[in-house]
Write an enzyme that holds these catalytic residues in place. Structure first.
Site, PDB file in Angstrom:
ATOM      1  N   ASN A  29      25.396 -22.603 -39.537  1.00  0.00           N
ATOM      2  CA  ASN A  29      24.623 -22.687 -40.775  1.00  0.00           C
ATOM      3  C   ASN A  29      25.093 -23.950 -41.497  1.00  0.00           C
ATOM      4  OD1 ASN A  29      23.375 -22.376 -43.220  1.00  0.00           O
ATOM      5  ND2 ASN A  29      24.482 -20.513 -43.818  1.00  0.00           N
ATOM      6  N   TRP A  30      24.295 -25.008 -41.373  1.00  0.00           N
ATOM      7  CA  TRP A  30      24.711 -26.281 -41.982  1.00  0.00           C
ATOM      8  C   TRP A  30      24.549 -26.282 -43.497  1.00  0.00           C
ATOM      9  CZ3 TRP A  30      22.619 -30.788 -38.381  1.00  0.00           C
ATOM     10  CH2 TRP A  30      23.427 -30.849 -37.233  1.00  0.00           C
ATOM     11  N   LYS A  31      23.876 -25.245 -44.023  1.00  0.00           N
ATOM     12  CA  LYS A  31      23.626 -25.186 -45.475  1.00  0.00           C
ATOM     13  C   LYS A  31      23.007 -26.510 -45.937  1.00  0.00           C
ATOM     14  CE  LYS A  31      27.184 -21.718 -45.807  1.00  0.00           C
ATOM     15  NZ  LYS A  31      28.219 -21.052 -46.584  1.00  0.00           N
ATOM     16  N   HIS A  71      20.721 -14.804 -46.896  1.00  0.00           N
ATOM     17  CA  HIS A  71      22.105 -15.277 -47.045  1.00  0.00           C
ATOM     18  C   HIS A  71      22.576 -15.012 -48.476  1.00  0.00           C
ATOM     19  CE1 HIS A  71      25.544 -17.945 -47.315  1.00  0.00           C
ATOM     20  NE2 HIS A  71      25.601 -17.876 -46.007  1.00  0.00           N
ATOM     21  N   GLY A  95      29.733 -21.575 -41.130  1.00  0.00           N
ATOM     22  CA  GLY A  95      29.339 -22.590 -42.108  1.00  0.00           C
ATOM     23  C   GLY A  95      30.169 -23.844 -41.930  1.00  0.00           C
ATOM     24  N   GLY A  96      31.245 -23.958 -42.725  1.00  0.00           N
ATOM     25  CA  GLY A  96      32.060 -25.174 -42.762  1.00  0.00           C
ATOM     26  C   GLY A  96      32.463 -25.712 -41.391  1.00  0.00           C
ATOM     27  N   GLU A 154      28.559 -10.748 -43.598  1.00  0.00           N
ATOM     28  CA  GLU A 154      29.325 -11.821 -44.219  1.00  0.00           C
ATOM     29  C   GLU A 154      29.889 -11.347 -45.553  1.00  0.00           C
ATOM     30  OE1 GLU A 154      27.951 -15.918 -42.733  1.00  0.00           O
ATOM     31  OE2 GLU A 154      26.602 -15.352 -44.324  1.00  0.00           O
ATOM     32  N   SER A 159      34.323 -17.954 -43.097  1.00  0.00           N
ATOM     33  CA  SER A 159      35.514 -18.725 -42.709  1.00  0.00           C
ATOM     34  C   SER A 159      35.911 -18.564 -41.241  1.00  0.00           C
ATOM     35  CB  SER A 159      36.694 -18.403 -43.635  1.00  0.00           C
ATOM     36  OG  SER A 159      36.376 -18.751 -44.976  1.00  0.00           O
ATOM     37  N   GLU A 205      24.136 -16.742 -50.497  1.00  0.00           N
ATOM     38  CA  GLU A 205      23.902 -17.843 -51.442  1.00  0.00           C
ATOM     39  C   GLU A 205      22.466 -17.825 -51.953  1.00  0.00           C
ATOM     40  OE1 GLU A 205      25.426 -21.012 -48.953  1.00  0.00           O
ATOM     41  OE2 GLU A 205      27.453 -20.206 -49.213  1.00  0.00           O
ATOM     42  N   GLY A 233      33.401 -19.570 -47.167  1.00  0.00           N
ATOM     43  CA  GLY A 233      33.833 -20.868 -47.678  1.00  0.00           C
ATOM     44  C   GLY A 233      35.152 -20.825 -48.433  1.00  0.00           C
TER      45      GLY A 233
HETATM   46  P1  PGA Z   1      31.751 -20.431 -43.940  1.00  0.00           P
HETATM   47  O1  PGA Z   1      30.234 -20.009 -44.224  1.00  0.00           O
HETATM   48  O2  PGA Z   1      31.937 -20.392 -42.443  1.00  0.00           O
HETATM   49  O3  PGA Z   1      31.871 -21.826 -44.492  1.00  0.00           O
HETATM   50  O4  PGA Z   1      32.624 -19.446 -44.647  1.00  0.00           O
HETATM   51  C1  PGA Z   1      29.623 -18.971 -43.507  1.00  0.00           C
HETATM   52  C2  PGA Z   1      28.243 -18.698 -44.045  1.00  0.00           C
HETATM   53  O5  PGA Z   1      28.053 -18.723 -45.278  1.00  0.00           O
HETATM   54  O6  PGA Z   1      27.296 -18.448 -43.274  1.00  0.00           O
END
Ligand code: PGA
Length: 237
Positions: A8-10, A92, A217-218, A158, A196, A94, A164
């Protein structure tokens, strides 16, 4: 089903990031899992093109619950499909934090499935909810209210406090929650873990029972670390 290792590159990426698809293919085409990158929507076309002749699937980070029409700024699931996407992330945290309700998540999932995309429906509790001992209830309620009746979707668990932050749920927390989700949804859906995930913890997470992959994500912005996570995959999940 193979484990799904999804990036997930966001809101990260520039046109030249299309070359990361080929890079990932070279680094991880020998892994036993399915590979997916979900870039920001303006990069979908370039990434879908770059994914031809690779093992990498491309997906959206969201889609509209509605069919094409007067919905400024929204993305039609049918357009994602026509561009070559196979998956779409839905619900998600977010986006839920911006007001997306379970009901909207469910409508988006139904629309995605009808159009031929496989949604990855995200659920997860906040830190307050976990500390109050309500994590499992919160997640079950989200599942009840946001899953479509049709099959053909995956879930991403999640925990919001692990996204994050560098904090991951313990293997026991993950095992318990994935077991509960599995009981609720059965074995037609993979249950991804997200929050994470990085090369250092991927192996233990991906070896946990009922973990069908990871939503990253990251650590998915760098193809070497993302490929290392894919190499930790158990194959089936
Ligand atoms: P993260 O994000 O790996 O940076 O914690 C995961 C996500 O929000 O899908």
């Amino acid at each position: 089903m193979k484990q799904l290792i999804a990036a997930n590159w966001k809101m990260n990426g520039m046109p030249e990031w299309a070359s990361k698809v080929e890079e990932l293919h070279k680094l991880a085409s020998d892994t036993p899992c399915e590979l997916l990158i979900c870039p920001p929507h303006p990069l979908i076309a370039a990434l879908c093109q770059a994914s031809h002749n690779t093992v990498v699937h491309i997906g959206g980070q969201d889609c509209s619950p509605d069919a094409a029409g007067a919905h400024t700024g929204e993305t039609d699931a049918a357009l994602l499909r026509a561009m070559g996407c196979a998956y779409v992330i839905i619900g998600h945290s977010e986006r839920r934090a911006g007001g997306e309700t379970d009901e909207v998540v469910q409508r988006k999932a139904v629309r995605a499935i009808e159009i031929g995309l496989r949604p990855i429906i995200c659920v997860g509790e906040s830190l307050d909810q976990r500390e109050a001992g309500r994590a499992e209830t919160v997640v079950k309620d989200q599942l009840t209210a946001s899953l479509p009746e049709l099959g053909g979707f995956d879930i991403a668990y999640e925990p919001i406090w692990a996204i994050g932050t560098g904090k991951t749920a313990t293997p026991q927390d993950i095992a318990e929650m994935h077991q509960a989700i599995y009981k609720a949804v059965g074995n037609g859906s993979r249950i991804l873990y997200g929050g994470s995930v990085k090369p250092a913890n991927a192996e233990i997470i991906l070896a946990t029972e009922h973990v069908g992959g990871a939503l990253v994500g990251g650590a998915s912005l760098n193809m070497e670390s993302f490929a290392q996570i894919a190499h930790a995959s158990q194959g089936a999940g």
